[in-house]
Motif scaffolding. Structure first.
Motif, PDB file in Angstrom:
ATOM      1  N   VAL A  60       4.396   7.247   1.917  1.00  0.00           N
ATOM      2  CA  VAL A  60       4.555   6.209   2.939  1.00  0.00           C
ATOM      3  C   VAL A  60       4.202   4.871   2.305  1.00  0.00           C
ATOM      4  N   GLN A  61       5.170   3.949   2.298  1.00  0.00           N
ATOM      5  CA  GLN A  61       4.959   2.637   1.688  1.00  0.00           C
ATOM      6  C   GLN A  61       4.857   1.574   2.780  1.00  0.00           C
ATOM      7  N   LEU A  62       3.785   0.801   2.726  1.00  0.00           N
ATOM      8  CA  LEU A  62       3.491  -0.213   3.735  1.00  0.00           C
ATOM      9  C   LEU A  62       3.417  -1.581   3.073  1.00  0.00           C
TER      10      LEU A  62
ATOM     11  N   LEU B 195       2.058   3.923  14.187  1.00  0.00           N
ATOM     12  CA  LEU B 195       1.697   2.843  13.277  1.00  0.00           C
ATOM     13  C   LEU B 195       1.510   1.536  14.038  1.00  0.00           C
ATOM     14  N   THR B 196       0.413   0.846  13.743  1.00  0.00           N
ATOM     15  CA  THR B 196       0.208  -0.525  14.192  1.00  0.00           C
ATOM     16  C   THR B 196      -0.078  -1.367  12.954  1.00  0.00           C
TER      17      THR B 196
ATOM     18  N   GLN C 153       8.390  -3.023   8.256  1.00  0.00           N
ATOM     19  CA  GLN C 153       8.794  -2.945   6.852  1.00  0.00           C
ATOM     20  C   GLN C 153       8.197  -1.717   6.168  1.00  0.00           C
ATOM     21  N   THR C 154       7.933  -0.684   6.955  1.00  0.00           N
ATOM     22  CA  THR C 154       7.400   0.572   6.425  1.00  0.00           C
ATOM     23  C   THR C 154       8.553   1.486   6.019  1.00  0.00           C
TER      24      THR C 154
ATOM     25  N   VAL D 117       0.872  -1.176   0.000  1.00  0.00           N
ATOM     26  CA  VAL D 117       0.000   0.000   0.000  1.00  0.00           C
ATOM     27  C   VAL D 117       0.907   1.223   0.000  1.00  0.00           C
ATOM     28  N   THR D 118       0.659   2.158  -0.900  1.00  0.00           N
ATOM     29  CA  THR D 118       1.413   3.403  -0.936  1.00  0.00           C
ATOM     30  C   THR D 118       0.459   4.565  -0.704  1.00  0.00           C
ATOM     31  N   LEU D 119       0.779   5.372   0.289  1.00  0.00           N
ATOM     32  CA  LEU D 119      -0.004   6.566   0.604  1.00  0.00           C
ATOM     33  C   LEU D 119       0.827   7.785   0.241  1.00  0.00           C
ATOM     34  N   ARG D 120       0.298   8.648  -0.591  1.00  0.00           N
ATOM     35  CA  ARG D 120       1.008   9.876  -0.958  1.00  0.00           C
ATOM     36  C   ARG D 120       0.202  11.066  -0.461  1.00  0.00           C
TER      37      ARG D 120
END
Length: 313
Positions: free
Chosen positions: A123-125, A63-64, A93-94, A35-38
């Motif tokens: 932010v890459q999850l 973050l959880t 692994q974020t 998942v990528t959040l920009r």
């Protein structure tokens, strides 16, 4: 980039900027694994904050595996984004980075569109192993986070498999015998899609080929077989399918993405950029086209630099 700070520093200063002055829009992307959040930002607000703190000290993240909060490390810790995930992630692994995003922007008067480059916090999850599939929804937003649901824009991921409603024109029906050919093709396509999701590329190609024997001009089948062939490293047949899909549905953007992927793998970089641009012209509000073009140009530059280095030796 380095990890976001996961808590307040205790000596946070007032950065002199509100979240409304800094945050503009959230763009959400996903693959089966990531998942990528920009978080698209306002340049003027970012410049103001950076007068008082370096970039690495601006952002905080709680973050959880189930959710996150992104906040500004300013007095009061104003929240930019608070949401629960549609699945679970692996927090350790974020990764994050600052980047520039090019997008369409309405020009003065609202009648024309121009291209605008804005700063973004990405932010890459990584999805937890048992949740590696497409989530719907990706995020469930806290109503108190800035902009709420209205500020969220989910990209259409260019690499997804296509369903029968994806293309801009309906699949041409065969004359006979009624719906039976289409029914057969639909069942075989479903099996192919399942194999694709399991990364069994050869089996997926086989099922798509069987389905195409019933509906040979089905653009979604051609597009999906192109994707499976590309994943299997068979780039020329992947390109052939993508070209045929574009002939059947010339206004549908996806075949141009499939062509670009194959051409790039074949190191035909200029042609890849050209077809990605064709796709963008049919799907101008999707920022993924620009990313594909930039990635292709970067690969071309790397290859040219490698050749130049070899010549020097």
């Amino acid at each position: 980039g380095p990890p976001l700070s996961d808590n307040g520093s205790g000596d946070e200063v007032d950065l002199g900027v509100t979240r409304e002055e800094l945050f503009e829009e959230l763009v959400v992307q996903q693959t089966e694994d990531l998942v990528t959040l920009r978080l698209l930002l306002r340049q003027a607000g970012l410049d103001q904050a950076r007068k008082l703190a370096p970039m690495s000290r601006l952002w905080g993240l709680d973050l959880t595996e189930d959710g996150l909060q992104v906040f500004l490390r300013s007095r009061g810790r104003p929240t930019l984004l608070a949401a629960r995930f549609g699945g679970r992630v692996i927090p350790v692994q974020t990764d994050w980075s600052m980047m520039k995003v090019t997008r369409e922007a309405s020009a003065a008067g609202g009648s024309m569109e121009s291209r605008q480059t804005v700063p973004a916090l990405s932010v890459q999850l990584r999805k937890a192993s048992e949740y590696r599939q497409f989530w719907d929804p990706v995020l469930v937003h806290d109503a108190n986070s800035i902009g709420g649901q209205d500020a969220v824009k989910e990209d259409c991921p260019l690499g997804e498999l296509d369903d029968d409603e994806a293309a801009s024109s309906p699949t041409p029906a065969l004359e006979a015998p009624g719906q039976s050919h289409e029914d057969h093709a639909k069942g075989l396509k479903g099996k192919g899609d399942e194999c694709f999701k399991k990364r069994d590329w050869d089996a997926a190609v086989d099922f798509y080929t069987q389905a195409l024997s019933h509906t040979p001009d089905a653009e979604t089948l051609l597009s999906n077989r192109s994707a499976a062939l590309a994943e299997a490293g068979r780039f020329q047949p992947a390109l052939d399918d993508a070209l045929q899909a574009a002939e059947v549905a010339p206004q549908w953007p996806k075949p141009y993405f499939r062509q670009g992927v194959a051409l790039r793998a074949l190191r035909r970089y200029d042609m890849a950029v050209s077809v990605f641009s064709e796709g963008r012209s049919r799907d101008p509000k999707n920022p993924n086209w620009d990313r594909e073009i930039q990635a292709t140009e970067a690969l071309k530059a790397e290859r040219q630099a490698a050749r130049a280095a070899r010549r020097q030796h």
